[in-house]
Design an enzyme around this catalytic site. Structure first.
Site, PDB file in Angstrom:
ATOM      1  N   LYS A  40     -14.105 -31.897   6.869  1.00  0.00           N
ATOM      2  CA  LYS A  40     -13.131 -31.676   7.951  1.00  0.00           C
ATOM      3  C   LYS A  40     -11.787 -31.262   7.361  1.00  0.00           C
ATOM      4  CE  LYS A  40     -11.091 -32.267  12.093  1.00  0.00           C
ATOM      5  NZ  LYS A  40      -9.660 -32.270  11.813  1.00  0.00           N
ATOM      6  N   GLY A  79      -6.805 -43.998  11.334  1.00  0.00           N
ATOM      7  CA  GLY A  79      -7.053 -45.211  12.096  1.00  0.00           C
ATOM      8  C   GLY A  79      -8.187 -45.002  13.070  1.00  0.00           C
ATOM      9  N   ARG A  88      -5.672 -54.893  22.519  1.00  0.00           N
ATOM     10  CA  ARG A  88      -4.766 -54.387  21.485  1.00  0.00           C
ATOM     11  C   ARG A  88      -4.975 -55.141  20.170  1.00  0.00           C
ATOM     12  NH1 ARG A  88       0.430 -51.882  21.400  1.00  0.00           N
ATOM     13  NH2 ARG A  88       1.816 -52.702  19.787  1.00  0.00           N
ATOM     14  N   ASN A 121      -1.146 -46.604  15.139  1.00  0.00           N
ATOM     15  CA  ASN A 121      -0.805 -47.714  16.033  1.00  0.00           C
ATOM     16  C   ASN A 121      -1.735 -48.914  15.855  1.00  0.00           C
ATOM     17  OD1 ASN A 121       1.469 -46.784  17.506  1.00  0.00           O
ATOM     18  ND2 ASN A 121       0.151 -45.356  18.593  1.00  0.00           N
ATOM     19  N   ASP A 124       4.235 -50.835  14.472  1.00  0.00           N
ATOM     20  CA  ASP A 124       5.180 -51.820  13.927  1.00  0.00           C
ATOM     21  C   ASP A 124       4.467 -52.851  13.049  1.00  0.00           C
ATOM     22  OD1 ASP A 124       7.608 -50.880  15.393  1.00  0.00           O
ATOM     23  OD2 ASP A 124       6.373 -51.410  17.123  1.00  0.00           O
ATOM     24  N   SER A 144       6.884 -44.536  12.247  1.00  0.00           N
ATOM     25  CA  SER A 144       7.384 -43.520  13.182  1.00  0.00           C
ATOM     26  C   SER A 144       8.078 -44.153  14.376  1.00  0.00           C
ATOM     27  CB  SER A 144       6.253 -42.611  13.655  1.00  0.00           C
ATOM     28  OG  SER A 144       5.171 -43.371  14.176  1.00  0.00           O
ATOM     29  N   ASP A 149       9.260 -41.913  21.654  1.00  0.00           N
ATOM     30  CA  ASP A 149       9.680 -42.526  22.920  1.00  0.00           C
ATOM     31  C   ASP A 149      11.112 -42.110  23.265  1.00  0.00           C
ATOM     32  OD1 ASP A 149       7.464 -45.013  23.117  1.00  0.00           O
ATOM     33  OD2 ASP A 149       8.039 -44.422  21.096  1.00  0.00           O
ATOM     34  N   THR A 150      11.967 -42.085  22.251  1.00  0.00           N
ATOM     35  CA  THR A 150      13.350 -41.654  22.464  1.00  0.00           C
ATOM     36  C   THR A 150      13.404 -40.204  22.915  1.00  0.00           C
ATOM     37  OG1 THR A 150      14.274 -43.259  20.899  1.00  0.00           O
ATOM     38  CG2 THR A 150      15.555 -41.259  21.287  1.00  0.00           C
ATOM     39  N   ALA A 151      12.580 -39.350  22.295  1.00  0.00           N
ATOM     40  CA  ALA A 151      12.522 -37.946  22.708  1.00  0.00           C
ATOM     41  C   ALA A 151      12.039 -37.816  24.147  1.00  0.00           C
ATOM     42  CB  ALA A 151      11.610 -37.169  21.768  1.00  0.00           C
ATOM     43  N   ARG A 152      11.092 -38.667  24.519  1.00  0.00           N
ATOM     44  CA  ARG A 152      10.601 -38.643  25.905  1.00  0.00           C
ATOM     45  C   ARG A 152      11.702 -39.033  26.883  1.00  0.00           C
ATOM     46  NH1 ARG A 152       4.911 -41.599  24.264  1.00  0.00           N
ATOM     47  NH2 ARG A 152       3.631 -39.690  24.078  1.00  0.00           N
ATOM     48  N   HIS A 176       7.202 -50.174  19.531  1.00  0.00           N
ATOM     49  CA  HIS A 176       6.578 -48.964  20.063  1.00  0.00           C
ATOM     50  C   HIS A 176       5.390 -49.438  20.900  1.00  0.00           C
ATOM     51  CE1 HIS A 176       4.963 -45.003  20.554  1.00  0.00           C
ATOM     52  NE2 HIS A 176       3.872 -45.283  19.855  1.00  0.00           N
ATOM     53  N   THR A 233      -2.688 -38.121  22.447  1.00  0.00           N
ATOM     54  CA  THR A 233      -1.388 -37.474  22.280  1.00  0.00           C
ATOM     55  C   THR A 233      -1.248 -37.034  20.831  1.00  0.00           C
ATOM     56  OG1 THR A 233      -0.215 -39.504  21.683  1.00  0.00           O
ATOM     57  CG2 THR A 233      -0.405 -39.015  24.025  1.00  0.00           C
TER      58      THR A 233
END
Length: 320
Positions: A40, A79, A88, A121, A124, A144, A149-152, A176, A233
């Site tokens: 791949k 991951g 989670r 993920n 954190d 990251s 999230d801030t950009a969103r 996050h 995403t």
């Protein structure tokens, strides 16, 4: 910066999108893609190389962990995906096993200039785990965090106020994840506080706090919406991570909400964990954590968010 080599560990949708994004930019000269599925990685590298005549020259290869010895940044995107109905914590436990293998692969090639950037993920907790296991200084192990999230949040504010999102200054902080908070007290548009700017708009912040909550929920639920529609995403994630890499390699002193090691920033309420705060990012990784004048609700929200992460770390029941 003498070394502009980046090693991407994990060639899934995020890793391959990041490689493409870095190829399109100017910050990186050498990209190595490491994946358990070597075919791949080799296929993606071949696909990227075929577009090389359209971008600035770069070296791109399917590599292995030994490439880290010449790299300034190692990015972990590998991951497992969350299964339907999986908690989670169950996802975290499975990804810890993946990270054990990755960390063992990285260890022989760690050097003083290496910065490890975790994207997987729950970012954190996995960044904290990587820091504890690798033994690098905290400023050289980052996540990251809430850069995306801030950009969103910038995007939804810009859409609501009809301005360029680059003129919006705001932050999503903390985990996050679902306990993240919006720092409305630090939000402005071209230097004008949001409430004053929006007094000229068709809605007024100080008269419609429900609007702020609506925008916050759009950000918090954005990933769920995208995943429900297309499965994952990766485009905006790739851009966010590329921005962090650019800030490091170009020594930009950029203010970004990366996941960083927390010691005594909150009067002893929370410590010894990773989560996102506004920090200055340059060639040394984290140069400085900025201290904002948070509202009381924001301060309490950050403490709560930190405790969520601390509980996840505690629930792992592993020796660090």
């Amino acid at each position: 910066m003498t070394s502009r080599n980046v090693v991407i560990i994990g060639d899934g949708m995020v890793g391959s999108t990041l490689a493409y994004t870095l190829m399109m930019g100017e910050a990186v000269t050498d990209i190595s893609i490491v994946d358990i599925n070597k075919n791949k990685a080799e296929g993606d590298v071949l696909d990227l190389i075929h577009g090389m005549s359209f971008v600035s020259p770069k070296s791109i290869k399917a590599g292995d962990y030994s490439d880290i010895k010449d790299a300034h940044i190692a990015v972990i995107t590998a991951g497992v995906a969350q299964k339907e109905g999986e908690s989670r914590m169950d996802l975290l436990k499975r990804n810890i096993k993946v990270f054990d293998s990755i960390i063992e692969g990285i260890k022989p090639y760690v050097h003083d200039d290496l910065i490890v950037l975790v994207v997987t993920n729950p970012v954190d907790v996995l960044t904290y785990y990587t820091y504890k296991k690798l033994g690098l200084v905290a400023s050289h192990v980052i996540g990251s965090g809430t850069v995306l999230d801030t950009a969103r949040l910038k995007s939804v504010i810009a859409s609501e106020t009809s301005v360029d999102p680059r003129d919006v200054q705001t932050f999503i902080l903390g985990e996050h994840g679902d306990s993240e908070i919006a720092a409305w007290s630090a939000t402005n548009i071209a230097g004008v506080p949001l409430d004053k700017f929006c007094a000229q708009c068709h809605w007024k912040v100080n008269e419609a706090n429900s609007k702020l909550n609506e925008l916050y929920l759009k950000v918090k639920n954005a990933a769920y919406e995208i995943i429900s529609k297309k499965g994952a995403t990766y485009y905006a994630v790739g851009l966010a991570v590329a921005k962090i890499i650019e800030a490091i390699l170009n020594d930009q002193n950029s203010v970004l909400t990366i996941s960083t090691y927390i010691t005594d920033q909150f009067d002893g309420e929370i410590s010894d964990l990773y989560f996102s705060l506004p920090v200055i990012v340059n060639s040394s990784g984290v140069k400085e954590v900025l201290k904002l004048d948070y509202s009381m609700d924001e301060y309490k929200g950050l403490i709560k968010s930190g405790r969520v992460i601390k509980k996840e770390i505690s629930d792992l029941h592993i020796a660090l």
